[in-house]
Design a protein around this motif. Structure first.
Motif, PDB file in Angstrom:
ATOM      1  N   THR A  71     -18.400  26.841-128.324  1.00 14.87           N
ATOM      2  CA  THR A  71     -18.908  26.188-128.670  1.00 14.87           C
ATOM      3  C   THR A  71     -19.545  27.173-130.720  1.00 14.87           C
ATOM      4  OG1 THR A  71     -21.375  26.734-127.928  1.00 14.87           O
ATOM      5  CG2 THR A  71     -20.551  24.812-127.388  1.00 14.87           C
ATOM      6  N   ILE A  72     -19.624  28.689-130.298  1.00 12.73           N
ATOM      7  CA  ILE A  72     -19.782  29.592-131.457  1.00 12.73           C
ATOM      8  C   ILE A  72     -18.252  28.937-132.239  1.00 12.73           C
ATOM      9  CG2 ILE A  72     -19.941  31.856-131.870  1.00 12.73           C
ATOM     10  CD1 ILE A  72     -21.835  32.266-129.539  1.00 12.73           C
ATOM     11  N   ALA A  73     -17.113  29.368-131.325  1.00 14.51           N
ATOM     12  CA  ALA A  73     -15.904  29.563-131.612  1.00 14.51           C
ATOM     13  C   ALA A  73     -15.508  27.855-131.828  1.00 14.51           C
ATOM     14  CB  ALA A  73     -15.159  29.980-130.344  1.00 14.51           C
ATOM     15  N   LEU A  74     -16.349  27.061-131.676  1.00  9.80           N
ATOM     16  CA  LEU A  74     -16.205  25.516-132.096  1.00  9.80           C
ATOM     17  C   LEU A  74     -16.801  25.410-134.079  1.00  9.80           C
ATOM     18  CD1 LEU A  74     -15.062  22.622-132.386  1.00  9.80           C
ATOM     19  CD2 LEU A  74     -17.191  22.605-130.940  1.00  9.80           C
ATOM     20  N   GLY A  75     -17.390  26.136-134.164  1.00 12.18           N
ATOM     21  CA  GLY A  75     -18.281  25.816-135.180  1.00 12.18           C
ATOM     22  C   GLY A  75     -17.526  26.685-136.455  1.00 12.18           C
ATOM     23  N   ILE A  76     -17.557  28.049-136.019  1.00 10.24           N
ATOM     24  CA  ILE A  76     -16.140  28.805-136.878  1.00 10.24           C
ATOM     25  C   ILE A  76     -15.065  27.748-137.390  1.00 10.24           C
ATOM     26  CG2 ILE A  76     -14.864  31.056-137.353  1.00 10.24           C
ATOM     27  CD1 ILE A  76     -16.919  32.285-134.881  1.00 10.24           C
ATOM     28  N   LEU A  98     -31.238  16.806-125.946  1.00 11.14           N
ATOM     29  CA  LEU A  98     -31.200  15.936-125.137  1.00 11.14           C
ATOM     30  C   LEU A  98     -29.346  16.413-125.046  1.00 11.14           C
ATOM     31  CD1 LEU A  98     -30.455  13.290-128.194  1.00 11.14           C
ATOM     32  CD2 LEU A  98     -31.530  12.957-125.598  1.00 11.14           C
ATOM     33  N   LEU A  99     -28.919  17.362-125.285  1.00  6.52           N
ATOM     34  CA  LEU A  99     -26.939  18.118-124.263  1.00  6.52           C
ATOM     35  C   LEU A  99     -27.937  18.844-123.816  1.00  6.52           C
ATOM     36  CD1 LEU A  99     -25.017  18.960-127.206  1.00  6.52           C
ATOM     37  CD2 LEU A  99     -25.137  16.689-126.186  1.00  6.52           C
ATOM     38  N   TRP A 100     -29.015  20.165-123.546  1.00  3.83           N
ATOM     39  CA  TRP A 100     -29.756  20.567-122.827  1.00  3.83           C
ATOM     40  C   TRP A 100     -29.813  20.048-121.101  1.00  3.83           C
ATOM     41  CZ3 TRP A 100     -29.475  25.165-120.981  1.00  3.83           C
ATOM     42  CH2 TRP A 100     -30.428  26.193-120.092  1.00  3.83           C
ATOM     43  N   GLN A 101     -30.807  19.571-121.199  1.00 11.36           N
ATOM     44  CA  GLN A 101     -31.290  18.030-120.474  1.00 11.36           C
ATOM     45  C   GLN A 101     -30.463  17.601-119.933  1.00 11.36           C
ATOM     46  OE1 GLN A 101     -35.268  15.510-121.557  1.00 11.36           O
ATOM     47  NE2 GLN A 101     -34.553  16.315-123.591  1.00 11.36           N
ATOM     48  N   ALA A 102     -29.182  17.053-120.127  1.00 13.32           N
ATOM     49  CA  ALA A 102     -28.102  15.934-119.875  1.00 13.32           C
ATOM     50  C   ALA A 102     -27.261  17.098-119.292  1.00 13.32           C
ATOM     51  CB  ALA A 102     -27.577  15.213-121.058  1.00 13.32           C
ATOM     52  N   SER A 103     -26.807  17.888-119.993  1.00  9.26           N
ATOM     53  CA  SER A 103     -25.240  18.780-118.980  1.00  9.26           C
ATOM     54  C   SER A 103     -25.900  20.332-119.490  1.00  9.26           C
ATOM     55  CB  SER A 103     -24.176  18.391-119.921  1.00  9.26           C
ATOM     56  OG  SER A 103     -24.715  18.661-120.811  1.00  9.26           O
ATOM     57  N   LYS A 104     -27.359  20.701-119.636  1.00  7.79           N
ATOM     58  CA  LYS A 104     -27.179  22.044-119.547  1.00  7.79           C
ATOM     59  C   LYS A 104     -26.073  23.029-120.307  1.00  7.79           C
ATOM     60  CE  LYS A 104     -30.691  21.845-116.853  1.00  7.79           C
ATOM     61  NZ  LYS A 104     -31.210  21.019-117.290  1.00  7.79           N
ATOM     62  N   VAL A 105     -25.681  22.138-121.335  1.00  7.30           N
ATOM     63  CA  VAL A 105     -24.752  22.909-122.855  1.00  7.30           C
ATOM     64  C   VAL A 105     -26.133  23.169-123.567  1.00  7.30           C
ATOM     65  CG1 VAL A 105     -23.116  21.867-124.570  1.00  7.30           C
ATOM     66  CG2 VAL A 105     -23.664  21.481-121.811  1.00  7.30           C
ATOM     67  N   ILE A 106     -25.108  23.915-124.158  1.00 10.12           N
ATOM     68  CA  ILE A 106     -26.277  24.671-125.557  1.00 10.12           C
ATOM     69  C   ILE A 106     -25.008  24.706-126.512  1.00 10.12           C
ATOM     70  CG2 ILE A 106     -27.662  26.555-126.843  1.00 10.12           C
ATOM     71  CD1 ILE A 106     -28.675  27.527-124.326  1.00 10.12           C
ATOM     72  N   ASN A 107     -25.665  23.763-127.392  1.00  8.09           N
ATOM     73  CA  ASN A 107     -25.046  23.818-128.439  1.00  8.09           C
ATOM     74  C   ASN A 107     -24.510  24.840-129.655  1.00  8.09           C
ATOM     75  OD1 ASN A 107     -21.877  22.376-130.194  1.00  8.09           O
ATOM     76  ND2 ASN A 107     -22.962  20.228-130.913  1.00  8.09           N
ATOM     77  N   PHE A 108     -24.111  25.521-129.747  1.00  5.90           N
ATOM     78  CA  PHE A 108     -24.075  26.605-131.310  1.00  5.90           C
ATOM     79  C   PHE A 108     -24.193  25.750-132.276  1.00  5.90           C
ATOM     80  CE2 PHE A 108     -26.306  29.202-128.071  1.00  5.90           C
ATOM     81  CZ  PHE A 108     -27.388  29.851-128.551  1.00  5.90           C
ATOM     82  N   ALA A 109     -22.888  25.333-132.555  1.00  4.20           N
ATOM     83  CA  ALA A 109     -22.124  24.314-133.176  1.00  4.20           C
ATOM     84  C   ALA A 109     -22.624  23.292-133.979  1.00  4.20           C
ATOM     85  CB  ALA A 109     -20.282  24.077-133.125  1.00  4.20           C
ATOM     86  N   GLN A 110     -23.643  22.985-133.650  1.00  2.37           N
ATOM     87  CA  GLN A 110     -24.646  21.896-134.086  1.00  2.37           C
ATOM     88  C   GLN A 110     -25.006  21.743-135.625  1.00  2.37           C
ATOM     89  OE1 GLN A 110     -25.182  19.621-131.975  1.00  2.37           O
ATOM     90  NE2 GLN A 110     -27.796  18.593-133.170  1.00  2.37           N
ATOM     91  N   HIS A 149     -17.639  26.505-115.313  1.00  2.00           N
ATOM     92  CA  HIS A 149     -17.492  27.723-115.598  1.00  2.00           C
ATOM     93  C   HIS A 149     -19.031  28.074-116.228  1.00  2.00           C
ATOM     94  CE1 HIS A 149     -13.608  27.572-114.607  1.00  2.00           C
ATOM     95  NE2 HIS A 149     -13.111  26.834-115.502  1.00  2.00           N
ATOM     96  N   GLY A 150     -20.395  27.332-116.024  1.00  2.00           N
ATOM     97  CA  GLY A 150     -21.296  27.571-116.447  1.00  2.00           C
ATOM     98  C   GLY A 150     -21.874  27.922-117.595  1.00  2.00           C
ATOM     99  N   VAL A 151     -22.754  28.192-117.955  1.00  7.39           N
ATOM    100  CA  VAL A 151     -23.534  28.386-119.424  1.00  7.39           C
ATOM    101  C   VAL A 151     -22.588  29.146-120.159  1.00  7.39           C
ATOM    102  CG1 VAL A 151     -25.199  28.494-121.400  1.00  7.39           C
ATOM    103  CG2 VAL A 151     -25.934  27.444-118.559  1.00  7.39           C
ATOM    104  N   LEU A 152     -22.639  30.633-120.080  1.00 10.12           N
ATOM    105  CA  LEU A 152     -21.967  31.528-121.084  1.00 10.12           C
ATOM    106  C   LEU A 152     -20.874  30.635-121.577  1.00 10.12           C
ATOM    107  CD1 LEU A 152     -22.918  34.234-122.515  1.00 10.12           C
ATOM    108  CD2 LEU A 152     -21.416  35.245-120.844  1.00 10.12           C
ATOM    109  N   PRO A 153     -19.962  30.358-120.698  1.00  6.64           N
ATOM    110  CA  PRO A 153     -18.647  30.146-121.510  1.00  6.64           C
ATOM    111  C   PRO A 153     -18.448  29.014-122.679  1.00  6.64           C
ATOM    112  CG  PRO A 153     -18.165  30.346-118.836  1.00  6.64           C
ATOM    113  CD  PRO A 153     -19.651  30.256-119.193  1.00  6.64           C
ATOM    114  N   ILE A 154     -19.732  28.093-122.214  1.00  4.35           N
ATOM    115  CA  ILE A 154     -19.921  27.109-123.209  1.00  4.35           C
ATOM    116  C   ILE A 154     -20.395  27.840-124.630  1.00  4.35           C
ATOM    117  CG2 ILE A 154     -21.591  24.860-123.820  1.00  4.35           C
ATOM    118  CD1 ILE A 154     -20.845  24.468-120.984  1.00  4.35           C
ATOM    119  N   VAL A 155     -21.551  28.580-124.280  1.00  4.89           N
ATOM    120  CA  VAL A 155     -21.375  29.155-125.398  1.00  4.89           C
ATOM    121  C   VAL A 155     -20.816  29.781-126.419  1.00  4.89           C
ATOM    122  CG1 VAL A 155     -23.342  31.056-126.565  1.00  4.89           C
ATOM    123  CG2 VAL A 155     -24.402  29.866-123.915  1.00  4.89           C
TER     124      VAL A 155
END
Lengths: 292, 379
Positions: A100-105, A27-39, A91-97
């Motif tokens: 979200t990794i940091a958010l997960g931690i 859902l997140l990928w389709q809506a906003s091209k976000v890959i949420n590694f804190a899922q 700023h693109g996909v990479l900063p979000i990756v």
């Protein structure tokens, strides 16, 4: 045969929980091209909102569940979008990756620090009795989990395809610019997507925590498996994430029972590699073209 | 000029005060699992150690010196435990307590051996005391001491002729699995299924289904605490009918709390139990619960005993001498008459293994119920 049937049902039940988390990825990928590694942590955290309600504040489970729903929607839906995703998106996909990794931690360590590093018992929402089906003893809890998860994903699919809001969300996912020209409130549709993802995470948390126990580190394995499930099924299709989740759950159980328990965690990854080589868009996914 | 004289006098004074404070205290390092998968057991141990040294300090310390306890977190990681033991040694520890996980003790006990500092551990894998390290001491039975008692119970108490064995694939689990299978086979009991599981494993569905369909008369489970609780919940979920038998970890109060109703009916052997029919143990459990709000498990008792062992041995020697400590503890029997904090009479052999009374336990209504008191092996 009875053993195979039991393994199948149990695998489908666990797989359906993975599917809930995997649907959130798609859902997140389709809506906003976000890959949420804190899922995975999004699935871990709501169980602790409920435990705060029942253990710290002394509420009954239903009230605690409502409290957890509000906390989850506000923190993991609204604030996640406004505080982390919106500023990062340009700023693109990479900063979000990375974010979200940091958010997960942060989420993992916060639960460890402020609640407990130890596993916590979590009440089962369904009966823990068993029933006999074709000579196989099946857990009522497994059947209830499977039905609940499938019902939730089916309702979501109906909402997305049969309601005006759902179709607006899909239009936003398919082409944001055109949707905006057609008068769709794109920002609101994206917010709805984040809220639905948060609600699915809460549901997965309530279903899986009675079995896995509530623990700060649960999100790591759940997040990884859900991510694999989303890729295997097709990252741009809700029904793909469902199929991916169920498939991973069944393969995990069958491989542990019939091939090797030691290498059970490797089999979903092997499946992932095969899928990427043979059908990169996933089992039910559609190929996407990009200008480079 | 005047200022520099004052400064020098102040510095000398401060140094003298610091030196005097240092001379009045003795450092003990407690290296244990405070976070990670072993947090449940590690915090029980740590809390009991803290409580014991608070009592000891309040009663005048050891040979008039205050114990300065430092807790080091292994994060349930073997390599990190090695770094923490090295740090505790560098900090000048007189004795090191912990860790509990055998895989951690395996890699860090070489450091205390090299430094000739005694290490009192909570680990139970057989190799801990068979590797010839004269500085390592247990606080509870190793698998070599407890498994013969369990195998005898499976044969005579449960009347099992075949057993399904499920164990955790680490040093603790492998050691226990190898020992129990040898003991079961010695008694003519066959192994219906032999299942290894992983540390931190969350999903036990396939394992329980295999156990259920194995046709065994009983299941022997040898996992860590959290995994034991998850296994018991899955066993209840899948409706497995065979008796579940285990060692101390399966009977742990934390496992019972986590598994809830699913723990009822599980049976096993425990070296130490807060519910043991021993007044000193129950008094300790009451104090612990009043202080921390939860009942201690066997790891709490082990930590408490470890702290009082340091006190008793040092006072018996009449000096702080780490090398002499290790020599004194080999072959020593400490009775509660001599040191009430030791709770139950315990004897260390020449390898560092302990011998004391133990218990057969069943979980009834969410509590341990002692079925039988087993005598010391040496009796």
């Amino acid at each position: 045969m009875a053993e195979f049937f039991q393994l199948l049902v149990s695998g489908l039940a666990t797989g359906s929980i993975y599917a809930l988390a995997a649907v959130g990825f798609t859902l997140l990928w389709q809506a906003s091209k976000v890959i949420n590694f804190a899922q995975g942590e999004f699935v871990m955290l709501p169980a602790f909102f409920i435990l705060i309600g029942t253990q710290v504040l002394g509420w009954n489970f239903i009230v605690a569940l409502l409290f957890a729903l509000i906390c989850t929607l506000v923190l993991l839906g609204y604030f996640f979008k406004r505080v982390i995703i919106d500023p990062m998106l340009p700023h693109g996909v990479l900063p979000i990756v990375i974010a979200t990794i940091a958010l997960g931690i942060v989420m993992r360590d916060s639960v460890k620090e402020f609640y407990s590093a130890e596993a916590q018992p979590f009440p089962a929402v369904f009966s823990e009795e068993t029933v006999s089906v074709f000579g196989a003893v099946i857990s009522v809890q497994d059947i209830a989990i499977l039905i609940t998860s499938l019902a939730a994903i089916t309702l979501l699919q109906v909402f997305l395809t049969r309601t005006r809001t759902g179709r607006c969300m899909q239009a936003t996912a398919q082409n944001r610019a055109v949707a905006e020209i057609l008068g769709v409130n794109v920002k609101r549709m994206i917010l709805y997507t984040f809220l639905i993802n948060a609600a699915l995470a809460l549901m997965a948390s309530v279903l899986i925590s009675p079995i896995y126990l509530a623990k700060f580190s649960n999100g790591q394995s759940i997040g990884l498996i859900a991510f694999i499930a989303a890729i295997v099924g097709g990252f741009n299709q809700v029904r793909g994430a469902l199929v991916g989740g169920l498939l991973i759950g069944v393969i995990d159980n069958l491989s542990a029972a019939y091939i090797s328990a030691e290498y059970r965690t490797a089999f979903p990854l092997i499946l992932l590699i095969i899928i990427i080589l043979v059908r990169p868009q996933g089992l039910l996914g559609t190929a996407e073209e990009r200008t480079v | 000029m005047k200022f520099s004289k004052v400064a020098v006098a102040a510095a000398v004074g401060a140094a003298m005060i610091a030196g005097s404070a240092q001379a009045q205290s003795v450092k003990i390092g407690n290296v244990v699992e405070l976070t990670g998968g072993g947090a449940t057991v590690g915090n029980n141990w740590k809390n009991a150690v803290v409580m014991a040294f608070e009592e000891i300090n309040a009663a005048g310390g050891i040979l008039g010196k205050t114990v300065e306890l430092t807790n080091y977190d292994t994060q349930t990681n073997a390599q990190n435990s090695r770094a923490m033991v090295q740090k505790a040694l560098d900090d000048g520890s007189y004795v090191i307590l912990g860790p509990i996980y055998s895989s951690s003790t395996k890699v860090n006990m070489i450091l205390t051996q090299r430094a000739e500092i005694p290490q009192i551990v909570g680990s139970e894998a057989p190799f801990i005391t068979t590797s010839g390290n004269p500085y390592v001491f247990r606080t509870s039975f190793g698998a070599a001491q407890s498994m013969p008692k369990l195998a005898a119970y499976l044969k005579d108490g449960v009347k099992a002729s075949s057993v399904g064995v499920i164990w955790v694939n680490d040093d603790f689990g492998k050691g226990g699995r190898d020992t129990v299978i040898t003991e079961l086979k010695k008694r003519g009991i066959s192994i219906a299924v032999d299942l290894s599981t992983e540390v931190g494993q969350a999903d036990f569905a396939s394992d329980v289904i295999k156990l259920k369909n194995s046709g065994s008369d009983a299941v022997f489970a040898y996992l860590h605490e959290e995994e034991s609780a998850r296994l018991l919940k899955e066993i209840k979920k899948q409706g497995l009918r065979q008796p579940i038998v285990g060692e101390t970890t399966l009977m742990n109060q934390k496992v019972i709390d986590l598994a809830g109703d699913a723990a009822n009916g599980a049976k096993g052997h425990v070296g130490l139990s807060a519910d043991a029919p021993v007044p000193a143990v129950r008094a300790f459990a009451k104090k612990f619960e009043a202080k921390y709000g939860n009942k201690p498990d066997h790891n709490g008792i082990k930590g408490y005993v470890a702290a009082y062992t340091v006190k008793y041995v040092t006072e018996k020697m009449g000096k702080f001498d780490s090398k002499a400590f290790a020599r004194t503890l080999h072959g020593l029997t400490i009775s509660p008459k001599d040191e009430p904090g030791i709770l139950m009479e315990v004897t260390w052999d020449d390898k560092g293994d302990v011998d004391r009374q133990s218990f057969l336990v069943e979980v009834v209504g969410g509590k341990q119920k002692i079925i039988e008191v087993l005598p010391k092996l040496g009796n």
